[in-house]
Design a protein around this motif. Structure first.
Motif, mmCIF file in Angstrom:
data_model
loop_
_atom_site.group_PDB
_atom_site.id
_atom_site.type_symbol
_atom_site.label_atom_id
_atom_site.label_comp_id
_atom_site.label_asym_id
_atom_site.label_seq_id
_atom_site.Cartn_x
_atom_site.Cartn_y
_atom_site.Cartn_z
ATOM 1 N N GLU A 149 21.365 37.478 61.926
ATOM 2 C CA GLU A 149 20.274 37.040 62.815
ATOM 3 C C GLU A 149 19.387 38.198 63.257
ATOM 4 N N SER A 165 26.219 26.416 63.054
ATOM 5 C CA SER A 165 27.122 25.376 63.548
ATOM 6 C C SER A 165 26.448 24.675 64.721
ATOM 7 N N SER A 166 26.541 25.252 65.914
ATOM 8 C CA SER A 166 25.872 24.640 67.069
ATOM 9 C C SER A 166 24.376 24.971 67.081
ATOM 10 N N GLY A 167 23.989 26.022 66.397
ATOM 11 C CA GLY A 167 22.596 26.496 66.445
ATOM 12 C C GLY A 167 22.382 27.481 67.580
ATOM 13 N N THR A 169 23.473 30.563 68.118
ATOM 14 C CA THR A 169 23.170 31.959 67.769
ATOM 15 C C THR A 169 21.706 32.093 67.349
HETATM 16 C C1 PRP Z 1 28.812 32.397 62.179
HETATM 17 C C2 PRP Z 1 27.430 32.532 61.574
HETATM 18 C C3 PRP Z 1 26.521 32.558 62.764
HETATM 19 C C4 PRP Z 1 27.274 31.735 63.796
HETATM 20 C C5 PRP Z 1 26.679 30.372 63.854
HETATM 21 O O1 PRP Z 1 29.269 33.664 62.496
HETATM 22 O O2 PRP Z 1 27.329 33.678 60.749
HETATM 23 O O3 PRP Z 1 26.321 33.870 63.214
HETATM 24 O O4 PRP Z 1 28.633 31.617 63.361
HETATM 25 O O5 PRP Z 1 27.305 29.574 64.827
HETATM 26 P P1 PRP Z 1 26.442 28.763 65.901
HETATM 27 O O6 PRP Z 1 25.375 28.009 65.156
HETATM 28 O O7 PRP Z 1 27.440 27.834 66.549
HETATM 29 O O8 PRP Z 1 25.874 29.748 66.872
HETATM 30 P P2 PRP Z 1 30.782 33.910 62.933
HETATM 31 O O9 PRP Z 1 30.875 33.862 64.420
HETATM 32 O O10 PRP Z 1 31.688 32.977 62.181
HETATM 33 O O11 PRP Z 1 31.017 35.394 62.488
HETATM 34 P P3 PRP Z 1 30.714 36.114 61.099
HETATM 35 O O12 PRP Z 1 29.336 36.670 61.221
HETATM 36 O O13 PRP Z 1 31.770 37.158 61.033
HETATM 37 O O14 PRP Z 1 30.823 35.078 60.002
#
Ligand code: PRP
Length: 218
Positions: A149, A165-167, A169
């Motif tokens: 990001e 996932s939830s959006g 981040t």
């Molecule tokens: C995953 C992905 C995003 C985040 C999305 O990272 O890379 O950064 O989750 O989730 P959200 O939409 O609910 O915010 P993760 O925390 O699994 O860590 P990683 O970067 O080590 O894969």
């Protein structure tokens, strides 16, 4: 006594969401990887142990037979290629999606329409390459290992390909999703030799996982 079965899992969502499936197979992990920091975890069955590895390393441990079976995301399996792995079951856990995202205000649609060459930062280079090639979008891919990001915010890239996932981040970093690439969930992967040599031990567990994972089907 040598243990008969080794299951490879990664910490976090995959570990947490695999626990109920293990429970359905009568298997309880008796230590918490977050608090114990151990990488080999015992279970209530002395013949079964769990190893904790990086999510992207699960297919490798299973491919080489260091683990008999494991749980890995579709994203990880597509990047790995799946060589030497039998993939019998979609467990319907750790569900999310793979998407293209850009900084709010960046006109992605117009850039694509005008045939611009886009810089895309991602951990998922294979998936991204295929996605953009299929759409005829010209991209330069920049491989990152995390915190994707950040890349558009500091000018490293125009876009990212990442899991959403939830959006939360994306929102927290002023990014917006502009394309869904594919839905993601985790699959059970089994070493092909173990499937033959340890079928008697593996089969009941695979069946219990399959039954329990059907409950995760929306
Ligand atoms: C995953 C992905 C995003 C985040 C999305 O990272 O890379 O950064 O989750 O989730 P959200 O939409 O609910 O915010 P993760 O925390 O699994 O860590 P990683 O970067 O080590 O894969």
């Amino acid at each position: 006594m040598e243990r008969q079965l080794t299951l490879a899992l990664s910490k976090g969502r995959i570990f947490e969401e695999t626990l109920p499936l293990l429970q359905a197979a009568g298997i309880t992990v008796t230590e918490d990887p977050e608090s114990s920091r151990k990488l080999i975890l015992p279970t209530n069955d002395p013949q079964i142990r769990v190893i904790i590895v990086r999510a992207s390393d699960v297919p490798t441990y299973v491919q080489y037979g260091a683990a008999d079976f494991g749980v890995a995301g579709k994203d990880v399996l597509l990047e790995h290629g799946g060589e030497g792995l039998y993939q019998p079951i979609d467990l319907n856990i750790a569900k999310c999606r793979m998407s293209v995202a850009v900084q709010a205000g960046f006109d992605y649609a117009s850039a694509v329409r005008h045939g611009a060459r886009l810089r895309v930062a991602t951990k998922y280079v294979q998936c991204a390459r295929e996605h953009f090639a299929a759409k005829g979008v010209h991209v330069d891919l920049i491989k990152l290992y995390g915190s994707m990001e950040l890349a558009p915010l500091v000018g490293l890239s125009d876009a990212i390909v990442d899991l959403v996932s939830s959006g939360g981040t994306l929102r927290a970093n002023n990014l917006v999703e502009v394309e869904h690439i594919m839905p993601i969930s985790s699959r059970l992967v089994v070493n092909q030799a173990a499937l033959k040599l340890k079928r008697e031990r593996l089969q009941p567990i695979l069946e219990a996982f399959e039954r329990a994972s059907q409950a995760n089907n929306d």
